[in-house]
Write a protein that holds these residues in place. Structure first.
Motif, PDB file in Angstrom:
ATOM      1  N   MET A   1       0.823  -1.206   0.079  1.00 22.87           N
ATOM      2  CA  MET A   1      -0.092   0.034  -0.121  1.00 22.87           C
ATOM      3  C   MET A   1       0.562   1.238  -0.050  1.00 22.87           C
ATOM      4  SD  MET A   1      -2.874   1.327   2.620  1.00 22.87           S
ATOM      5  CE  MET A   1      -4.247   0.660   2.265  1.00 22.87           C
ATOM      6  N   ARG A   2       0.680   1.991  -0.914  1.00 26.28           N
ATOM      7  CA  ARG A   2       1.328   3.418  -1.033  1.00 26.28           C
ATOM      8  C   ARG A   2       0.814   4.203  -0.046  1.00 26.28           C
ATOM      9  NH1 ARG A   2       0.492   4.947  -6.772  1.00 26.28           N
ATOM     10  NH2 ARG A   2      -1.602   4.011  -6.132  1.00 26.28           N
ATOM     11  N   VAL A   3       1.525   4.836   1.041  1.00 23.58           N
ATOM     12  CA  VAL A   3       0.937   5.915   1.934  1.00 23.58           C
ATOM     13  C   VAL A   3       1.779   7.129   1.613  1.00 23.58           C
ATOM     14  CG1 VAL A   3       0.763   6.302   4.365  1.00 23.58           C
ATOM     15  CG2 VAL A   3       0.560   3.967   3.180  1.00 23.58           C
ATOM     16  N   GLY A   4       1.080   8.212   1.548  1.00 24.05           N
ATOM     17  CA  GLY A   4       1.724   9.488   1.320  1.00 24.05           C
ATOM     18  C   GLY A   4       1.308  10.398   2.511  1.00 24.05           C
ATOM     19  N   LEU A   5       2.063  11.474   2.896  1.00 23.85           N
ATOM     20  CA  LEU A   5       1.835  12.139   4.092  1.00 23.85           C
ATOM     21  C   LEU A   5       2.078  13.710   3.492  1.00 23.85           C
ATOM     22  CD1 LEU A   5       1.762  13.145   7.025  1.00 23.85           C
ATOM     23  CD2 LEU A   5       4.201  12.779   7.167  1.00 23.85           C
ATOM     24  N   TYR A   6       0.917  14.419   3.904  1.00 28.64           N
ATOM     25  CA  TYR A   6       1.036  15.825   3.460  1.00 28.64           C
ATOM     26  C   TYR A   6       0.951  16.736   4.687  1.00 28.64           C
ATOM     27  CZ  TYR A   6      -0.791  20.093   1.408  1.00 28.64           C
ATOM     28  OH  TYR A   6      -1.025  21.536   0.922  1.00 28.64           O
ATOM     29  N   PRO A   7       1.976  17.239   5.088  1.00 29.30           N
ATOM     30  CA  PRO A   7       1.966  18.063   6.312  1.00 29.30           C
ATOM     31  C   PRO A   7       1.802  19.472   5.939  1.00 29.30           C
ATOM     32  CG  PRO A   7       4.039  17.639   5.455  1.00 29.30           C
ATOM     33  CD  PRO A   7       3.444  17.134   4.438  1.00 29.30           C
ATOM     34  N   GLY A   8       1.338  19.937   7.282  1.00 31.73           N
ATOM     35  CA  GLY A   8       1.062  21.395   7.169  1.00 31.73           C
ATOM     36  C   GLY A   8       0.469  21.927   8.459  1.00 31.73           C
ATOM     37  N   THR A   9       0.381  23.081   8.659  1.00 35.91           N
ATOM     38  CA  THR A   9      -0.383  23.595   9.756  1.00 35.91           C
ATOM     39  C   THR A   9      -1.886  23.735   9.843  1.00 35.91           C
ATOM     40  OG1 THR A   9       1.411  24.992  10.325  1.00 35.91           O
ATOM     41  CG2 THR A   9      -0.333  25.623  11.615  1.00 35.91           C
ATOM     42  N   PHE A  10      -2.387  24.113   8.419  1.00 33.13           N
ATOM     43  CA  PHE A  10      -3.761  24.074   7.879  1.00 33.13           C
ATOM     44  C   PHE A  10      -4.607  24.960   8.802  1.00 33.13           C
ATOM     45  CE2 PHE A  10      -2.133  19.739   6.661  1.00 33.13           C
ATOM     46  CZ  PHE A  10      -1.980  20.120   5.366  1.00 33.13           C
ATOM     47  N   ASP A  11      -4.028  26.369   8.950  1.00 29.19           N
ATOM     48  CA  ASP A  11      -4.434  27.163   9.770  1.00 29.19           C
ATOM     49  C   ASP A  11      -4.809  28.591   9.211  1.00 29.19           C
ATOM     50  OD1 ASP A  11      -5.682  28.316  12.500  1.00 29.19           O
ATOM     51  OD2 ASP A  11      -3.566  29.616  12.551  1.00 29.19           O
ATOM     52  N   PRO A  12      -6.163  28.257   8.372  1.00 30.47           N
ATOM     53  CA  PRO A  12      -6.989  27.446   8.084  1.00 30.47           C
ATOM     54  C   PRO A  12      -6.751  26.425   7.071  1.00 30.47           C
ATOM     55  CG  PRO A  12      -7.766  29.207   7.177  1.00 30.47           C
ATOM     56  CD  PRO A  12      -6.648  29.794   7.856  1.00 30.47           C
ATOM     57  N   HIS A 128      -4.870  29.011  -7.502  1.00 23.02           N
ATOM     58  CA  HIS A 128      -4.628  28.810  -6.100  1.00 23.02           C
ATOM     59  C   HIS A 128      -3.081  29.179  -5.707  1.00 23.02           C
ATOM     60  CE1 HIS A 128      -8.411  26.881  -5.941  1.00 23.02           C
ATOM     61  NE2 HIS A 128      -8.127  25.900  -6.706  1.00 23.02           N
ATOM     62  N   GLN A 129      -2.108  29.698  -6.591  1.00 24.38           N
ATOM     63  CA  GLN A 129      -0.962  29.923  -6.097  1.00 24.38           C
ATOM     64  C   GLN A 129      -0.619  31.093  -5.159  1.00 24.38           C
ATOM     65  OE1 GLN A 129       1.487  30.209  -9.603  1.00 24.38           O
ATOM     66  NE2 GLN A 129       1.487  27.662  -9.934  1.00 24.38           N
ATOM     67  N   ALA A 130      -1.597  32.020  -5.043  1.00 25.70           N
ATOM     68  CA  ALA A 130      -1.491  33.219  -4.286  1.00 25.70           C
ATOM     69  C   ALA A 130      -1.953  32.874  -2.851  1.00 25.70           C
ATOM     70  CB  ALA A 130      -1.894  34.542  -4.928  1.00 25.70           C
ATOM     71  N   ILE A 131      -2.697  31.943  -2.646  1.00 27.51           N
ATOM     72  CA  ILE A 131      -3.489  31.659  -1.485  1.00 27.51           C
ATOM     73  C   ILE A 131      -2.370  31.279  -0.398  1.00 27.51           C
ATOM     74  CG2 ILE A 131      -5.212  30.463  -0.277  1.00 27.51           C
ATOM     75  CD1 ILE A 131      -6.894  30.151  -3.006  1.00 27.51           C
ATOM     76  N   ALA A 132      -2.540  31.894   0.603  1.00 26.82           N
ATOM     77  CA  ALA A 132      -1.651  31.545   1.879  1.00 26.82           C
ATOM     78  C   ALA A 132      -2.684  31.733   2.920  1.00 26.82           C
ATOM     79  CB  ALA A 132      -0.377  32.377   1.966  1.00 26.82           C
ATOM     80  N   SER A 133      -2.478  30.839   4.048  1.00 25.54           N
ATOM     81  CA  SER A 133      -3.237  30.912   5.307  1.00 25.54           C
ATOM     82  C   SER A 133      -3.246  32.079   5.955  1.00 25.54           C
ATOM     83  CB  SER A 133      -2.996  29.631   6.001  1.00 25.54           C
ATOM     84  OG  SER A 133      -3.390  28.271   5.617  1.00 25.54           O
ATOM     85  N   LYS A 134      -1.959  32.634   5.946  1.00 30.51           N
ATOM     86  CA  LYS A 134      -1.455  33.782   6.908  1.00 30.51           C
ATOM     87  C   LYS A 134      -2.187  34.864   6.091  1.00 30.51           C
ATOM     88  CE  LYS A 134       2.338  36.621   7.993  1.00 30.51           C
ATOM     89  NZ  LYS A 134       4.031  36.800   7.900  1.00 30.51           N
ATOM     90  N   LEU A 135      -2.333  34.903   4.841  1.00 33.42           N
ATOM     91  CA  LEU A 135      -2.887  36.199   4.329  1.00 33.42           C
ATOM     92  C   LEU A 135      -4.562  35.914   4.365  1.00 33.42           C
ATOM     93  CD1 LEU A 135      -0.689  36.535   0.893  1.00 33.42           C
ATOM     94  CD2 LEU A 135      -0.770  37.814   3.199  1.00 33.42           C
ATOM     95  N   VAL A 136      -5.209  34.864   4.442  1.00 34.70           N
ATOM     96  CA  VAL A 136      -6.323  34.460   4.579  1.00 34.70           C
ATOM     97  C   VAL A 136      -6.922  34.802   5.802  1.00 34.70           C
ATOM     98  CG1 VAL A 136      -8.153  32.760   4.761  1.00 34.70           C
ATOM     99  CG2 VAL A 136      -6.577  32.646   2.860  1.00 34.70           C
TER     100      VAL A 136
END
Length: 164
Positions: A1-12, A128-136
């Protein structure tokens, strides 16, 4: 099984994050969204709120893609988190050249720590390239409309935070 991990703060979590998650789901059998605790960043949303937002949005994507997508909070080294969830692939999103310079250093360090874990970069879609959680967060805090950058439930959560 191929398992991938996509990490981040996601705030939001943003539409840019969800774009990367959807595309990453096509590359793996199981995708773990590593929600970083990272107390140094002083997140707007609690860990529980961020995990709940990820779970809600990813349930939709999991159903659409047929890939198991789960949230996993972590506070340890990224490479240790990859080991914890048995991920052979770390997925990172790129928006701009500045992202690449940081990510390049991170890959080099992770390769020294464990060369068996690969890192895959996915470029965010152009819209979506300009989207950053900090700016949101900043736009929302100042009363601006962020509905073009986040899913409706996240937009509502930001509005509620602003009112609180």
């Amino acid at each position: 099984m191929r398992v991938g991990l996509y990490p981040g703060t996601f705030d939001p979590v943003t539409l840019g994050h969800l774009d990367i998650i959807k595309r990453a789901a096509a590359l793996v059998d199981r995708l773990v969204i590593g929600v970083a605790i990272n107390r140094d960043k002083g997140p707007l949303f609690t860990l529980e709120e961020r995990v709940a937002m990820i779970e809600a949005e990813c349930a939709i994507l999991s159903k659409a893609t047929g890939t198991e997508i789960v949230a996993h909070p972590f506070e340890n080294l990224l490479i240790d988190c990859a080991h914890d969830v048995r991920a052979g692939i770390i997925i990172r999103g790129l928006r701009a050249v500045a992202d690449f310079e940081y990510e390049y250093q991170m890959v080099g360090m992770n390769r020294v720590l464990d060369s068996s874990v690969e890192t895959v970069f996915l470029m965010a879609e152009a819209r979506h390239q300009a989207i950053a959680s900090k700016l949101v967060k900043e736009i929302s805090r100042l009363g601006g409309d962020v509905s073009k950058f986040v899913p409706p439930a996240v937009n509502e959560a930001l509005i509620n935070k602003r009112r609180a």
